[in-house]
Motif scaffolding. Sequence first.
Motif, PDB file in Angstrom:
ATOM      1  N   ILE A 149       0.839  -1.204   0.000  1.00  0.00           N
ATOM      2  CA  ILE A 149       0.000   0.000   0.000  1.00  0.00           C
ATOM      3  C   ILE A 149       0.872   1.253   0.000  1.00  0.00           C
ATOM      4  O   ILE A 149       0.624   2.216  -0.748  1.00  0.00           O
ATOM      5  N   VAL A 150       1.889   1.255   0.856  1.00  0.00           N
ATOM      6  CA  VAL A 150       2.815   2.402   0.902  1.00  0.00           C
ATOM      7  C   VAL A 150       3.521   2.568  -0.438  1.00  0.00           C
ATOM      8  O   VAL A 150       3.742   3.695  -0.897  1.00  0.00           O
ATOM      9  N   LEU A 151       3.882   1.457  -1.084  1.00  0.00           N
ATOM     10  CA  LEU A 151       4.523   1.524  -2.402  1.00  0.00           C
ATOM     11  C   LEU A 151       3.625   2.239  -3.407  1.00  0.00           C
ATOM     12  O   LEU A 151       4.090   3.113  -4.164  1.00  0.00           O
ATOM     13  N   ALA A 152       2.337   1.905  -3.413  1.00  0.00           N
ATOM     14  CA  ALA A 152       1.406   2.552  -4.344  1.00  0.00           C
ATOM     15  C   ALA A 152       1.296   4.048  -4.060  1.00  0.00           C
ATOM     16  O   ALA A 152       1.274   4.876  -4.991  1.00  0.00           O
ATOM     17  N   VAL A 153       1.254   4.408  -2.770  1.00  0.00           N
ATOM     18  CA  VAL A 153       1.160   5.829  -2.398  1.00  0.00           C
ATOM     19  C   VAL A 153       2.402   6.588  -2.846  1.00  0.00           C
ATOM     20  O   VAL A 153       2.308   7.694  -3.416  1.00  0.00           O
ATOM     21  N   VAL A 154       3.577   6.004  -2.622  1.00  0.00           N
ATOM     22  CA  VAL A 154       4.827   6.672  -2.992  1.00  0.00           C
ATOM     23  C   VAL A 154       4.942   6.829  -4.507  1.00  0.00           C
ATOM     24  O   VAL A 154       5.417   7.862  -4.995  1.00  0.00           O
ATOM     25  N   VAL A 155       4.504   5.826  -5.253  1.00  0.00           N
ATOM     26  CA  VAL A 155       4.558   5.919  -6.716  1.00  0.00           C
ATOM     27  C   VAL A 155       3.688   7.076  -7.212  1.00  0.00           C
ATOM     28  O   VAL A 155       4.115   7.889  -8.055  1.00  0.00           O
ATOM     29  N   LEU A 156       2.469   7.182  -6.681  1.00  0.00           N
ATOM     30  CA  LEU A 156       1.570   8.263  -7.102  1.00  0.00           C
ATOM     31  C   LEU A 156       2.103   9.620  -6.651  1.00  0.00           C
ATOM     32  O   LEU A 156       2.130  10.591  -7.422  1.00  0.00           O
ATOM     33  N   TRP A 157       2.517   9.697  -5.403  1.00  0.00           N
ATOM     34  CA  TRP A 157       3.064  10.955  -4.858  1.00  0.00           C
ATOM     35  C   TRP A 157       4.326  11.379  -5.610  1.00  0.00           C
ATOM     36  O   TRP A 157       4.464  12.529  -6.033  1.00  0.00           O
ATOM     37  N   GLY A 158       5.228  10.434  -5.774  1.00  0.00           N
ATOM     38  CA  GLY A 158       6.498  10.758  -6.422  1.00  0.00           C
ATOM     39  C   GLY A 158       6.345  11.101  -7.880  1.00  0.00           C
ATOM     40  O   GLY A 158       7.015  12.018  -8.388  1.00  0.00           O
ATOM     41  N   GLY A 159       5.463  10.375  -8.580  1.00  0.00           N
ATOM     42  CA  GLY A 159       5.250  10.688  -9.994  1.00  0.00           C
ATOM     43  C   GLY A 159       4.685  12.080 -10.187  1.00  0.00           C
ATOM     44  O   GLY A 159       5.095  12.820 -11.089  1.00  0.00           O
ATOM     45  N   THR A 160       3.764  12.471  -9.302  1.00  0.00           N
ATOM     46  CA  THR A 160       3.137  13.794  -9.418  1.00  0.00           C
ATOM     47  C   THR A 160       4.138  14.911  -9.159  1.00  0.00           C
ATOM     48  O   THR A 160       4.277  15.846  -9.966  1.00  0.00           O
ATOM     49  N   PHE A 161       4.844  14.838  -8.040  1.00  0.00           N
ATOM     50  CA  PHE A 161       5.767  15.921  -7.698  1.00  0.00           C
ATOM     51  C   PHE A 161       6.990  15.940  -8.616  1.00  0.00           C
ATOM     52  O   PHE A 161       7.525  17.019  -8.907  1.00  0.00           O
ATOM     53  N   SER A 162       7.450  14.781  -9.063  1.00  0.00           N
ATOM     54  CA  SER A 162       8.589  14.764  -9.983  1.00  0.00           C
ATOM     55  C   SER A 162       8.223  15.424 -11.308  1.00  0.00           C
ATOM     56  O   SER A 162       9.033  16.184 -11.875  1.00  0.00           O
TER      57      SER A 162
END
Length: 388
Positions: A149-162
Amino acid sequence: MGESAMNEFMPIILEMMKNPPDANESIPVVNHFSTAIAVTMPFLVLSVVAVGLRLYTRLHLVREPGWDDVFVAIAVILNLVGQTTFLGGVKAGIGQHLIYILGRLPNAMKWFYVANAAYTSTTVCIKLSLILQYLRLFREGYRRTITLIVLAVVVLWGGTFSFMAWFPCFPVSGFWNKTKAPPATCYAFGYRTTHEARNTLFAFAGSNMSLDILVFLIPLTEYFQPNLKRKQVLAMTGLFGVGLIVILMAVLRLWSGLKYNNRGIIMYDYTFWLPEVLVFSCLEIDFAIICASMPIFWPSVVAAWNQIYVTKEVIVTVEHRDDDNKGDLEMARTSSRRSNESTEGLVTENSTEGRSFFIEDLPTLRIVQIQPLEETVRMSWGGTALKK
């Protein structure tokens, strides 16, 4: 930045010029280029060494590389880019008051653009590396579910801010070229408005800190495993100690930006207070990379270190050879030397019990006793090193 944004910044610039800061006052220590080098470079080197040892262990010793190694390698490359461009930005004027570097501002903003984008992507990659590392450890159970679950959150968060960091304007050159015609379309990190840019920076810093804490908490469950040995507890404590430093740096990064919030015109003097924020950013990433790499290479380092120690005490007797009768040995002079009294060394990996050494024109050396010892053993005779 469009024309409306320029119209918003112009009154701020004019207000700064009405009450300019003292050009002769000393700038904060952290704003100096020498300080930036002294604070960030040692930890940058340590992070590169840590990743090098990690990759050597995974590729050469264990021969089980994974996606976590790929992301930590990307992170260390982006970290090198980010810290190099941060230092370039300080050289170009970041750290000085905005109104005194207006002529150099476009060049300084080019450096800041790369530094900010590289830092943002590095935080994403190092979190992904840690989470993928957890997935190699947690093969089943609730901890694996939480990690996914944390992996999915980080992927979405990181993709957006990057994406927002690498493409703050369309075209990207609008980030540093404020007089572009036609004006670029900017948003978020692109300083379309001062409030939007500030809120984006704080939103990223706050969410980054929260995710650092979350990723840090996942492996804490290992502390509650039964039958943990003292060495395991100490090793985990050291690792979590480094993780706490990562969180501390993220907190300080957020604080260093927030402390200028709602402080009048100085809030918009961003080139002046950016170095402190960027220094904490660099340290956060360096410690995060070290923290992610230590569990991989440290056991190999300890094992290699232990191999250079001999855990036997050796007593050596010297027996002179009778030149007239080479088949007999006469005990003309016997001396004994304990290895723990020697300051030079003989390194061996196996037991030397019952072994004899003979060198032409030198006394015969015979190992006659072996006892446990917990210190390094090394011995030389007559300038000639003797090894098993």
